[in-house]
Design a protein around this motif. Structure first.
Motif, short mmCIF file in Angstrom:
data_model
loop_
_atom_site.label_atom_id
_atom_site.label_comp_id
_atom_site.label_asym_id
_atom_site.label_seq_id
_atom_site.Cartn_x
_atom_site.Cartn_y
_atom_site.Cartn_z
N PHE A 291 6.88 1.25 -12.87
CA PHE A 291 5.63 1.34 -12.09
C PHE A 291 5.45 2.78 -11.59
O PHE A 291 5.01 3.00 -10.47
N HIS A 293 3.83 6.67 -12.35
CA HIS A 293 2.77 7.35 -13.13
C HIS A 293 2.90 8.84 -12.92
O HIS A 293 2.96 9.30 -11.78
N ARG A 306 -6.01 0.42 -9.23
CA ARG A 306 -4.64 0.22 -9.73
C ARG A 306 -4.59 -0.37 -11.14
O ARG A 306 -3.80 0.03 -12.00
N GLU A 310 -2.06 -0.42 -14.53
CA GLU A 310 -0.96 -1.35 -14.24
C GLU A 310 -1.39 -2.77 -14.56
O GLU A 310 -2.39 -3.25 -14.01
N PRO A 314 3.26 -4.57 -8.79
CA PRO A 314 4.70 -4.42 -8.55
C PRO A 314 5.24 -5.38 -7.49
O PRO A 314 6.38 -5.85 -7.60
N SER A 322 4.31 1.12 -6.29
CA SER A 322 4.19 1.98 -7.47
C SER A 322 4.52 3.40 -7.03
O SER A 322 4.39 3.74 -5.85
#
Ligand code: KIV
Ligand code: ZN
Length: 390
Positions: A291, A293, A306, A310, A314, A322
């Motif tokens: 998770f 980026h 989000r 994703e 999470p 994340s």
């Protein structure tokens, strides 16, 4: 209506028997407690003939969690089955899991037995196991390299002898999804509702999860798997990946389990603290970067909404949040957000300077830590203060 799939966890048996993963009895008990919170349906706690520790662990897990189905592994011979039965003697929900190889390659080189001998031994082991417990599972080791007619014959014979579950493992991770699905479909049809067909896939070609899903689509109703995918050689199918595939793609995979997904990441972390290695950073669901980026375009999309980058929340798998990794691919948007999160309110001009210095530094490094970003922001704020004062 989603079909119910039973999760048979073998982290404490197949997982534990792989390099760097051996566990003491207290460690198995600690991990078992987490697997129980997670909601696995059957917990394979060990291979009692293999060691006194395994024998003890099976008994201890069954004693500590009497409401859970606890399985003990045994080869298809009298000594193994009796040892497994003994380890489970106080269990409230015992399962004896007995296995023998059925492929010609194993029969010829390993067992040096004929097909008839193997069939007779499988039936005898199941019959003996049934004299101790009601819940008996039979596994045809190396099922995927076994002649299908013979596999069907063995499967029917062990069910007639009292096996309630027939497991058809891809022991060496050799199969591919359409082939495995077809084999499972044939055995499901042959057994009808006389037994549950189970699957157990190894990951030698990286296909363990895909093969398990194909099997379910063809009628298998039990999946054997492990946390973090640990297990012999390249490992077993990863429990967290299977469960989240069902939960995320209900449109294509209308199956449900009893897994409480919020415990997935904590279970992975606990296992890592017990054994000698953790999942690789880019491991699905539980890896450190699952998770995270870093690319600017992704961070920008993620910060706007989000779900642009994703597919899983999470929190739903117990990951606290994340992560936006600030590196050379990151954009101004993410840097601004990180400065704010770190308590720095910078104007546009100050942000431009921070961003400029950040990109120069990030170009040389693998990523920037929060303390390094704070130091940059502080430096720029102090420079502006000094400029104002002069
Ligand atoms: O991989 C395998 O075939 C096994 C059996 C004992 C189920 O682990
Ligand atoms: Zn295995």
């Amino acid at each position: 209506m989603a079909e119910r799939i039973y999760i048979f966890d073998t982290t404490l048996r197949d997982g534990e028997q792989s390099p760097g993963c051996s566990m003491t009895v207290p460690e198995k008990l600690k991990m078992a407690a987490k697997l129980v919170d997670l909601g696995v349906d059957i917990l394979e706690a060990g291979f009692p003939i293999a060691s006194d520790g395994d024998f003890e662990a099976v008994g201890a897990v069954a004693r500590e969690f009497p409401w859970v189905n606890v399985a003990a592994l045994a080869r298809s011979n009298k000594m193994d089955v009796e040892r497994a039965a003994q380890s489970l003697k106080n269990a409230k929900r015992p399962r004896i899991h007995t296995f023998i190889a059925t492929s010609d390659i194993h029969l010829k080189h390993k067992l040096k037995k004929s097909r008839q001998q193997v069939l007779d031994e499988a039936v005898a082991a199941v019959t003996l196991a049934r004299s101790y417990v009601d819940d008996v599972e039979f596994s045809a080791e190396d099922a995927t390299r076994t002649d299908w007619d013979y596999l069907e014959e063995v499967s029917k014979a062990v069910v007639a002898a009292g096996a309630r579950t027939v497991n058809l493992p891809d022991t060496v991770g050799f199969s591919v999804p359409d082939e495995y699905g077809a084999m499972i479909g044939r055995m499901v049809k042959a057994l009808g509702n006389t037994a549950i067909v189970s699957v157990h896939c190894h990951d030698d070609l990286g296909l363990a999860v895909a093969n398990s899903l194909a099997a379910v689509q063809n009628g298998a109703r039990q999946i054997e798997c492990t946390i973090n995918g640990i297990g012999e050689r390249a490992g077993n199918a990863a429990l967290e990946e299977i469960v989240m595939a069902f939960n995320t793609r209900r449109d294509r995979l209308p199956y449900e389990t009893k897994i409480v997904t919020e415990h997935l990441f904590p279970a992975s972390q606990l296992l890592t603290s017990i054994i000698t290695f953790g999942p690789q950073p880019n491991k699905a669901i539980v890896g450190e970067n699952a998770f995270a980026h870093e690319a600017g375009i992704h961070q920008d999309g993620f910060l706007k909404e989000r779900t642009t980058y994703e597919i899983i929340d999470p929190h739903s798998v117990g990951v606290p949040e994340s992560k936006l990794i600030l590196g050379k691919h990151s954009g101004r948007h993410a840097l601004t957000k990180r400065c704010e999160d770190l308590g720095f309110l910078l104007n546009r001009e100050q942000l431009d300077i921070v961003y400029q210095r950040f990109t120069t530094m990030a170009d040389r490094k693998k990523g920037m830590r929060n303390d390094e970003i704070s130091a940059l922001a502080r430096e720029v704020l102090e420079d502006s203060k000094a400029a104002r004062a002069s």
